[in-house]
Design a protein around this motif. Structure first.
Motif, PDB file in Angstrom:
ATOM      1  N   ALA A 233       0.830  -1.209   0.000  1.00 30.47           N
ATOM      2  CA  ALA A 233       0.000   0.000   0.000  1.00 30.47           C
ATOM      3  C   ALA A 233       0.864   1.257   0.000  1.00 30.47           C
ATOM      4  O   ALA A 233       0.568   2.220  -0.716  1.00 30.47           O
ATOM      5  CB  ALA A 233      -0.932  -0.010   1.216  1.00 30.47           C
ATOM      6  N   PHE A 234       1.937   1.265   0.787  1.00 23.56           N
ATOM      7  CA  PHE A 234       2.801   2.448   0.830  1.00 23.56           C
ATOM      8  C   PHE A 234       3.568   2.596  -0.472  1.00 23.56           C
ATOM      9  O   PHE A 234       3.739   3.718  -0.978  1.00 23.56           O
ATOM     10  CB  PHE A 234       3.769   2.334   2.010  1.00 23.56           C
ATOM     11  CG  PHE A 234       4.550   3.599   2.257  1.00 23.56           C
ATOM     12  CD1 PHE A 234       3.937   4.734   2.763  1.00 23.56           C
ATOM     13  CD2 PHE A 234       5.898   3.666   1.958  1.00 23.56           C
ATOM     14  CE1 PHE A 234       4.649   5.905   2.980  1.00 23.56           C
ATOM     15  CE2 PHE A 234       6.626   4.820   2.167  1.00 23.56           C
ATOM     16  CZ  PHE A 234       5.998   5.943   2.683  1.00 23.56           C
ATOM     17  N   GLU A 235       4.031   1.485  -1.035  1.00 22.32           N
ATOM     18  CA  GLU A 235       4.729   1.553  -2.323  1.00 22.32           C
ATOM     19  C   GLU A 235       3.799   2.087  -3.408  1.00 22.32           C
ATOM     20  O   GLU A 235       4.199   2.923  -4.218  1.00 22.32           O
ATOM     21  CB  GLU A 235       5.255   0.168  -2.696  1.00 22.32           C
ATOM     22  CG  GLU A 235       6.372  -0.326  -1.785  1.00 22.32           C
ATOM     23  CD  GLU A 235       6.740  -1.769  -2.030  1.00 22.32           C
ATOM     24  OE1 GLU A 235       7.835  -2.181  -1.617  1.00 22.32           O
ATOM     25  OE2 GLU A 235       5.929  -2.507  -2.647  1.00 22.32           O
ATOM     26  N   SER A 236       2.561   1.604  -3.421  1.00 23.84           N
ATOM     27  CA  SER A 236       1.592   2.082  -4.411  1.00 23.84           C
ATOM     28  C   SER A 236       1.257   3.553  -4.184  1.00 23.84           C
ATOM     29  O   SER A 236       1.073   4.315  -5.137  1.00 23.84           O
ATOM     30  CB  SER A 236       0.326   1.225  -4.337  1.00 23.84           C
ATOM     31  OG  SER A 236      -0.671   1.722  -5.190  1.00 23.84           O
ATOM     32  N   MET A 237       1.180   3.949  -2.909  1.00 28.06           N
ATOM     33  CA  MET A 237       0.861   5.336  -2.585  1.00 28.06           C
ATOM     34  C   MET A 237       1.863   6.305  -3.203  1.00 28.06           C
ATOM     35  O   MET A 237       1.503   7.371  -3.705  1.00 28.06           O
ATOM     36  CB  MET A 237       0.830   5.497  -1.063  1.00 28.06           C
ATOM     37  CG  MET A 237       0.263   6.802  -0.558  1.00 28.06           C
ATOM     38  SD  MET A 237       0.441   6.925   1.252  1.00 28.06           S
ATOM     39  CE  MET A 237      -0.332   5.401   1.783  1.00 28.06           C
ATOM     40  N   LEU A 238       3.140   5.908  -3.183  1.00 28.41           N
ATOM     41  CA  LEU A 238       4.189   6.785  -3.709  1.00 28.41           C
ATOM     42  C   LEU A 238       4.614   6.417  -5.110  1.00 28.41           C
ATOM     43  O   LEU A 238       5.528   7.041  -5.663  1.00 28.41           O
ATOM     44  CB  LEU A 238       5.408   6.751  -2.777  1.00 28.41           C
ATOM     45  CG  LEU A 238       5.160   7.195  -1.328  1.00 28.41           C
ATOM     46  CD1 LEU A 238       6.481   7.308  -0.579  1.00 28.41           C
ATOM     47  CD2 LEU A 238       4.426   8.521  -1.279  1.00 28.41           C
ATOM     48  N   GLY A 239       3.973   5.382  -5.702  1.00 32.83           N
ATOM     49  CA  GLY A 239       4.318   4.995  -7.063  1.00 32.83           C
ATOM     50  C   GLY A 239       5.650   4.292  -7.180  1.00 32.83           C
ATOM     51  O   GLY A 239       6.310   4.372  -8.220  1.00 32.83           O
ATOM     52  N   SER A 240       6.057   3.569  -6.135  1.00 30.07           N
ATOM     53  CA  SER A 240       7.352   2.895  -6.132  1.00 30.07           C
ATOM     54  C   SER A 240       7.180   1.434  -6.521  1.00 30.07           C
ATOM     55  O   SER A 240       6.177   0.803  -6.180  1.00 30.07           O
ATOM     56  CB  SER A 240       7.993   2.988  -4.743  1.00 30.07           C
ATOM     57  OG  SER A 240       9.135   2.166  -4.651  1.00 30.07           O
ATOM     58  N   TRP A 250      13.840   8.176   5.399  1.00 29.22           N
ATOM     59  CA  TRP A 250      12.433   8.573   5.576  1.00 29.22           C
ATOM     60  C   TRP A 250      12.224  10.036   5.231  1.00 29.22           C
ATOM     61  O   TRP A 250      11.242  10.401   4.582  1.00 29.22           O
ATOM     62  CB  TRP A 250      12.044   8.272   7.010  1.00 29.22           C
ATOM     63  CG  TRP A 250      10.607   8.535   7.371  1.00 29.22           C
ATOM     64  CD1 TRP A 250      10.120   9.505   8.191  1.00 29.22           C
ATOM     65  CD2 TRP A 250       9.467   7.800   6.923  1.00 29.22           C
ATOM     66  NE1 TRP A 250       8.759   9.422   8.291  1.00 29.22           N
ATOM     67  CE2 TRP A 250       8.326   8.382   7.521  1.00 29.22           C
ATOM     68  CE3 TRP A 250       9.303   6.718   6.071  1.00 29.22           C
ATOM     69  CZ2 TRP A 250       7.053   7.912   7.291  1.00 29.22           C
ATOM     70  CZ3 TRP A 250       8.020   6.234   5.848  1.00 29.22           C
ATOM     71  CH2 TRP A 250       6.914   6.831   6.452  1.00 29.22           C
ATOM     72  N   ARG A 251      13.148  10.885   5.619  1.00 26.25           N
ATOM     73  CA  ARG A 251      12.982  12.319   5.398  1.00 26.25           C
ATOM     74  C   ARG A 251      13.021  12.663   3.915  1.00 26.25           C
ATOM     75  O   ARG A 251      12.475  13.689   3.494  1.00 26.25           O
ATOM     76  CB  ARG A 251      14.051  13.100   6.146  1.00 26.25           C
ATOM     77  CG  ARG A 251      15.485  12.769   5.756  1.00 26.25           C
ATOM     78  CD  ARG A 251      16.479  13.659   6.498  1.00 26.25           C
ATOM     79  NE  ARG A 251      16.293  15.059   6.128  1.00 26.25           N
ATOM     80  CZ  ARG A 251      16.358  16.066   6.990  1.00 26.25           C
ATOM     81  NH1 ARG A 251      16.607  15.809   8.270  1.00 26.25           N
ATOM     82  NH2 ARG A 251      16.194  17.302   6.589  1.00 26.25           N
ATOM     83  N   ASP A 252      13.644  11.809   3.089  1.00 25.40           N
ATOM     84  CA  ASP A 252      13.708  12.085   1.655  1.00 25.40           C
ATOM     85  C   ASP A 252      12.355  11.897   0.981  1.00 25.40           C
ATOM     86  O   ASP A 252      12.180  12.339  -0.163  1.00 25.40           O
ATOM     87  CB  ASP A 252      14.741  11.181   0.984  1.00 25.40           C
ATOM     88  CG  ASP A 252      16.167  11.503   1.424  1.00 25.40           C
ATOM     89  OD1 ASP A 252      16.370  12.609   1.973  1.00 25.40           O
ATOM     90  OD2 ASP A 252      17.059  10.665   1.224  1.00 25.40           O
ATOM     91  N   LEU A 253      11.411  11.229   1.649  1.00 24.52           N
ATOM     92  CA  LEU A 253      10.085  10.997   1.066  1.00 24.52           C
ATOM     93  C   LEU A 253       9.079  12.052   1.483  1.00 24.52           C
ATOM     94  O   LEU A 253       7.945  12.037   0.991  1.00 24.52           O
ATOM     95  CB  LEU A 253       9.565   9.618   1.488  1.00 24.52           C
ATOM     96  CG  LEU A 253      10.446   8.413   1.125  1.00 24.52           C
ATOM     97  CD1 LEU A 253       9.812   7.139   1.654  1.00 24.52           C
ATOM     98  CD2 LEU A 253      10.645   8.328  -0.373  1.00 24.52           C
TER      99      LEU A 253
END
Length: 708
Positions: A233-240, A250-253
């Motif tokens: 879900a998190f990968e899909s959220m950011l398109g990764s 973490w801060r780079d996202l």
């Protein structure tokens, strides 16, 4: 002398004999030890208990110098294993007796097993049988029986050798028992480890399945804020891609404006904070677009209470924020709609004398008279005000609709001629042909208003010319927030400047416009959206800056009504008062209207049409004096008035005049009228403001129907 020598010789002989005896004993002992060593090696190499007993048997026979030795290993319950070398039989009579005669075998065996100290002859035969007990921690107490078929004196003298053989056998049995116990324990432990490992794998698989099926993003971080794992879900959220975020800081996202507050939360958790920190943050997808999300940060602590890792649960707020924006937009629309409905009545009443009296004044003046043009301007301004009120009501979804079967393809074909006259000459109008019908049930005039508004907007978006394309979609998908399975649509597409996302979000807001001051009211798209919603459909905008705009209006399909479809423009009422003169001659009409200006304008139209009119400002005066009035041909009444409303008035009059026709008039929208028993549109209702021709046509229609 001789005597001394003889004594010395005797001493020497005695010493020689002693040495010979000692040597024999040593040889015997050495041979026994060598034999015991070979026996021990044989025991270690034996495959089983029977092979070990064979080794004991052979060693005993060698040590004792006898043949036909029988060896038996007994437990507390008698013989458990035996090997016989006493002849052709596998069991000698002694062993048979031990196995069958409890008075002979078991008391002796039990005594030895209980005392663990009797080594020597048993009652069978002192010269032929020796019992050797043993005790070991694992196998417990046991008894080794040696029996020679024929008595042998060596059985007694060599009992210590037999004891050593018994000890060797007991050690071998103990070692094998320990090995077996160790092997069983190892196998059991290995089975437990395998089972536990399988359970852990199953639990891990279940946990992974739960994590990857969760709708929220779940991320594990090091205490330094580096991603260890992230679910789908998190990968899909950011398109990764899968696994693409592992090892990322973490801060780079996080959006640069939100990094500070998130870093503070991570620092607190790293220092041992046990609280859960919840924040609304913006993350950056792989394409750089911000993603609104809510994150819950918490630490996983080790046995000493120190932070070992950090878990982040991230919920995508995009849909929720969109719904909230949609709700706010709907609330705005509802508020404006309520405002529009509230002012519609008074505004429509004000327009009545402007339109009716203005048209009468224009008709009464010669065209050469300068005042004629002024009167026409008054009427034109009144018509524009009427359309503005209509737009407000449509925007608030309160406009009364004349729903009929409509084919969008025929509607567009007929209305294209109007668009050709309206649009600038530097615009190319392209009407894409549609060979299939696109039936729906709608107010054709309202759909034409949508087409006109969208075409004007498209024209304004192409100040230097361009191409305007209009197409009909016989089948399409419906709006995402409206239920239905069959839809038709039409699209208006331009090659103009386009809109960015921020403008698209506000495009249907009332009074929002990107046009210069005085160039637009900001109600165009809002009105189109309101009309589409009022018809059970929706409006969708597709646009990008510099690439034009495409607006799709989706409506419920009505294939069953296709045979009765009408696709042209609705007939507009003529406004010239000359066309109504004398059309109601001889009719007796009771007029009930609480607004004096509307009553006077209506009275002038009816008088010009030749009707005899008796006017009342409310229901009470009419009911009080009706006995002295001539029988009416029609009741023309406002709906909402002080005291009794128009519908109740008609119901009361029907008690004495059951066939009295009625025509209701009102400036209120239909959602206000329905609680008062009046549905619009219908053959017994006319919306204010109306023209002279519209009033006369409505009266004619009402006289052709009777109340039911």
């Amino acid at each position: 002398m001789i005597s001394d020598e003889t004594q010395e010789l005797r001493d020497l002989q005695a010493r020689l004999y002693h040495l010979q005896t000692t040597n024999d004993i040593l040889v015997e002992r050495t041979e026994a030890l060598v034999l015991l060593g070979h026996t021990r090696l044989a025991f270690e190499q034996a495959d089983g208990l029977e092979d070990a007993l064979d080794g004991v048997n052979e060693a005993a026979c060698t040590l004792l110098g006898v043949h036909g030795m029988c060896v038996a290993l007994l437990g507390r319950d008698g013989a458990t294993a035996q090997r016989s070398h006493c002849g052709a039989t596998t069991r000698c009579r002694v062993l048979q007796a031990l196995g069958t005669d409890p008075t002979l075998s078991r008391p002796t065996a039990a005594q030895v097993l209980d005392q663990h100290s009797v080594i020597g002859m048993c009652s069978l035969s002192p010269q032929s049988t020796v019992l050797v007990p043993f005790v070991r921690p694992t196998i417990g107490a046991g008894l080794l029986l040696f029996h020679a078929q024929r008595p042998a004196t060596e059985m007694t003298s060599s009992s210590h050798h037999l004891e050593e053989l018994g000890a060797l056998l007991a050690d071998q049995i103990e070692a094998r028992a320990l090995a077996d116990a160790l092997r069983r324990a190892h196998d059991s432990l290995e089975a437990q480890v395998d089972g536990r490992t399988a359970d852990l794998r199953h639990q891990r698989a279940r946990l992974q399945a739960v994590l990857h099926s969760a709708a929220d993003g779940i991320v594990e971080l090091t205490v330094d804020g580096v991603i260890l794992s992230a679910n789908a879900a998190f990968e899909s959220m950011l398109g990764s891609p899968p696994g693409g975020l592992v090892g990322t800081a973490w801060r780079d996202l996080i959006h640069p404006e939100d990094v500070g507050i998130c870093t503070q939360d991570l620092d607190r958790l790293r220092r041992g904070d046990h609280n859960i920190h919840t924040r609304d943050l913006r993350y950056l997808s792989t394409d750089g677009n911000p993603v609104d999300a809510q994150v819950r940060l918490s630490a996983v602590h080790d046995a000493q209470g120190a932070a070992a890792s950090i878990v982040a649960v991230v919920r995508d707020l995009t849909d929720r924020l969109a719904l909230e924006a949609q709700l706010r937009q709907s609330q705005k629309l509802e508020a404006i709609g309520q405002l529009a409905g509230g002012i519609a009545h008074d505004f429509n009443n004000l327009l009545m004398p402007i339109l009716v009296d203005g048209q009468m004044l224009a008709d009464a003046l010669a065209k050469e008279d300068p005042r004629h043009e002024m009167a026409e301007e008054i009427v034109a301004a009144g018509q524009r005000a009427k359309e503005l009120t209509r737009q407000l009501l449509a925007f608030g979804r309160k406009q009364m609709l004349d729903i009929r079967p409509v084919d969008l393809a025929r509607l567009l074909a007929g209305f294209s001629r109007v668009l050709t006259r309206v649009l600038r000459e530097d615009l190319l109008l392209n009407i894409e042909p549609c060979t299939q019908p696109a039936p729906t049930r709608a107010d054709a005039g309202q759909l034409e208003q949508i087409l006109m508004n969208l075409a004007i907007n498209a024209q304004d978006a192409m100040p230097r010319g361009g191409k305007l394309t209009i197409r009909v979609l016989p089948t399409t998908q419906g709006p995402p927030d409206v239920a239905g399975d069959a839809w038709v649509a039409f699209e208006v597409e331009d090659t103009g400047t386009g809109m960015d996302n921020a403008t698209q979000q506000r495009a249907i807001e009332p009074f929002f416009t990107t046009k210069a001051r005085g160039k637009g009211t900001g109600l165009g798209l809002a009105t189109c959206h309101g009309i589409a919603r009022q018809h059970g459909g929706g409006l969708t905008i597709f646009s990008q800056p510099g690439q034009g705009t495409r607006v799709r209006v989706t409506l419920p399909a009505d294939r069953a009504a296709l045979a009765g479809t009408t696709g042209g423009q609705q007939t507009r009422d003529a406004t010239h008062t000359a066309q109504v003169a004398g059309r109601l001659r001889g009719l007796q009409i009771w007029l009930v209207e609480d607004d004096d200006t509307v009553a006077r304008s209506t009275l002038r139209i009816l008088s010009q049409a030749g009707a005899t009119v008796t006017a009342f400002p409310a229901a009470a005066p009419l009911l009080a004096g009706r006995a002295e009035l001539p029988t009416p041909d029609l009741l023309l009444t406002d709906v909402i008035m002080p005291g009794m409303d128009g519908h109740k008035l008609h119901q009361t009059l029907r008690l004495g005049l059951p066939d009295l026709p009625v025509l209701y008039i009102s400036g209120y929208p239909d959602d206000v009228l329905e609680p008062h028993g009046v549905r619009a549109p219908s053959g017994r209702f006319l919306q204010k403001p109306f023209s002279a021709t519209g009033l006369i046509n409505a009266i004619t229609k009402a006289l052709g129907s009777r109340p039911g």
